[in-house]
Each structure stands twice: as structure tokens, then as C-alpha cells.
Design a protein around this motif. Structure first.
Motif, short mmCIF file in Angstrom:
data_model
loop_
_atom_site.label_atom_id
_atom_site.label_comp_id
_atom_site.label_asym_id
_atom_site.label_seq_id
_atom_site.Cartn_x
_atom_site.Cartn_y
_atom_site.Cartn_z
N MET A 113 0.80 -1.21 0.00
CA MET A 113 0.00 0.00 0.00
C MET A 113 0.84 1.27 0.00
N ILE A 114 1.87 1.30 0.85
CA ILE A 114 2.61 2.54 1.08
C ILE A 114 3.87 2.65 0.23
N ASP A 115 4.70 1.61 0.22
CA ASP A 115 5.99 1.71 -0.47
C ASP A 115 5.90 1.41 -1.96
N ILE A 116 4.89 0.66 -2.37
CA ILE A 116 4.79 0.30 -3.79
C ILE A 116 3.67 1.08 -4.48
N PHE A 117 2.49 1.15 -3.86
CA PHE A 117 1.39 1.86 -4.50
C PHE A 117 1.35 3.34 -4.15
N GLY A 118 2.09 3.75 -3.10
CA GLY A 118 2.25 5.17 -2.81
C GLY A 118 1.17 5.81 -1.96
N PHE A 119 0.38 5.03 -1.24
CA PHE A 119 -0.61 5.62 -0.36
C PHE A 119 0.05 6.13 0.93
N THR A 120 -0.55 7.12 1.57
CA THR A 120 -0.02 7.62 2.83
C THR A 120 -0.43 6.68 3.97
N ALA A 121 0.21 6.84 5.11
CA ALA A 121 -0.15 6.03 6.28
C ALA A 121 -1.60 6.31 6.68
N ARG A 122 -2.03 7.56 6.58
CA ARG A 122 -3.40 7.91 6.94
C ARG A 122 -4.40 7.26 5.99
N GLU A 123 -4.12 7.33 4.68
CA GLU A 123 -5.01 6.72 3.69
C GLU A 123 -5.08 5.21 3.88
N THR A 124 -3.92 4.61 4.18
CA THR A 124 -3.87 3.16 4.38
C THR A 124 -4.65 2.76 5.62
#
Length: 231
Positions: A113-124
């Protein structure tokens, strides 16, 4: 001959052929090969363990980047441009692809979610029903574990047994991943993503724009398919 050239030399012919097969012609294949080698060289270290599969992954994702620029599905010019904050982050993706099965389901999904798709911690956190603080702490541990795994002697050389589906572009498989992503169930996300990878289909990118979530899927021949779904 440099150390990088010595590592690359045994795989050069196969890699050029692979680049030609992705692009469909020799001229574009040569351009892709050069771009891929530039990316590989920038991340190369003397103690790096790089094999043919690693070089192939770099070429595949360089081709994904090139396809994105062609804008398969154009948005209106009045829309804000969609920016991928982790564009070209090949090291993380390559390490994850090589060692995902040795991470926990939660660790795998957070890195996706975060390192590959680029979502923020809040969005995740919002998507998987957690808190931003919990996501950040779990992601920190996941990254540390991935770093330790990558430093082990077998590193990227770890072999996996993969069963390839006869229908790598199955819409059922893509819908399974999309439904899992929308539901926020981490076990379903992990299982559906693993099934896609085993079939030879790659989730190249996932991002949100206004009320839609966009999914880019790449088949083994380099064909990119973009699907959108309401959040």
C-alpha cells in the motif's frame, strides 16, 4: 570492465531480447535496454547480488513507466495531474517480490500500500480499518524485516515455486483483487495479489483520483490494462 559490467555481461543478450519482446521492435527495445541499465547502475553497489530475474524486473517496470506516459486512458485537461510519489522505486518492489512470502500478511500489505502503491499512512489506515499511528509503527517493523531479509546470503537469489495460470489476463482475478482492495480486508488483498502474481499478471499501480480508484495491470507480454472503480 567495471564490476557492474561483469555482473551484467552474462545476461545482456537475454535482457536485450526481453526488451525487444516488451516493446515489439528492436529500436524501442534498445532504448528500453539503455534506460533499464541506467536505472540498474544508479542503484548498484559492489556487494549487490543481482541475477537475471532482477534485471528483467527493472526492464519490466521501466516499460511500465514508458506505457504510463502514453496515457492509455486520458483524463480531461481540466483535471489535476496524477502523480505517483514512488515512481521508479525499483529496489523496494524487487526486494518485496523476491521475499514477500517471508513477511507476514499485514507486513506485506502495508509495504504494498505505502511503499509500492504510494498511499499515505493515513489513507492506508482508513482503508484497512486501523489507526495512522499503528500503521506507521507496523510499517517501520515491516521495512526493517525486509531489509534484514535482503541482507541475508540468499538475498534476491531465493527461489520460489510458482504455478502459472493458462489465463493470465483473467478478469475474474483482477476483479478479485479490486474487490479485496475496496473492502480493505488485508488477508483478501494479500491472497488476491499473490494469486495475480502466480498467474503472471502484475499489479503495476493503484491510485485514487477524486471518487475513483484506478488499477493498472500488466501481463507477461507487457500489455497494460487500466480499470477504474468507484471508492
Amino acid at each position: 570492465m567495471t564490476q557492474f559490467e561483469r555482473v551484467l555481461e552474462p545476461h545482456t543478450a537475454a535482457l536485450k531480447a526481453y526488451c525487444n519482446s516488451l516493446t515489439g521492435n528492436k529500436a524501442d527495445g534498445e532504448d528500453l535496454f539503455q534506460t533499464s541499465m541506467e536505472k540498474a547502475y544508479r542503484t548498484f553497489k559492489e556487494d549487490s547480488v543481482l541475477n537475471k530475474a532482477y534485471f528483467f524486473r527493472i526492464a519490466k517496470h521501466a516499460w511500465i513507466d514508458a506505457l504510463r506516459k502514453k496515457t492509455i486512458r486520458s483524463l480531461p485537461l481540466t483535471e489535476e495531474p496524477i502523480v505517483d510519489p514512488h515512481e521508479g522505486d525499483l529496489n523496494i518492489r524487487a526486494a518485496f517480490e523476491a521475499m514477500a512470502e517471508r513477511l507476514s500478511v499485514r507486513q506485506s500489505v502495508l509495504i504494498l500500500m505505502i511503499d509500492i502503491f504510494g498511499f499515505t499512512a493515513r489513507e492506508t489506515a482508513s482503508r484497512i480499518g486501523s489507526t495512522e499511528g499503528a500503521v506507521k509503527e507496523a510499517l517501520k517493523r515491516a521495512r526493517q524485516r525486509l531489509t534484514r531479509l535482503a541482507a541475508e546470503p540468499e538475498g534476491y537469489e531465493q527461489k520460489k515455486t510458482t504455478i502459472h495460470s493458462s489465463e493470465p489476463m483473467s478478469h475474474e482475478l483482477m476483479e478479485l483483487f479490486i474487490d479485496a482492495f475496496r473492502s480493505g480486508n488485508i488477508h483478501q488483498i494479500y491472497r488476491s495479489y499473490s494469486t495475480l502474481r502466480a498467474s503472471g499478471l502484475d499489479v503495476a499501480k493503484v491510485w485514487v483520483h477524486e471518487e475513483y480508484v484506478y488499477f493498472d495491470f500488466l501481463d507477461p507480454n507487457g500489455h497494460l490494462l487500466r480499470i477504474s472503480s468507484k471508492k
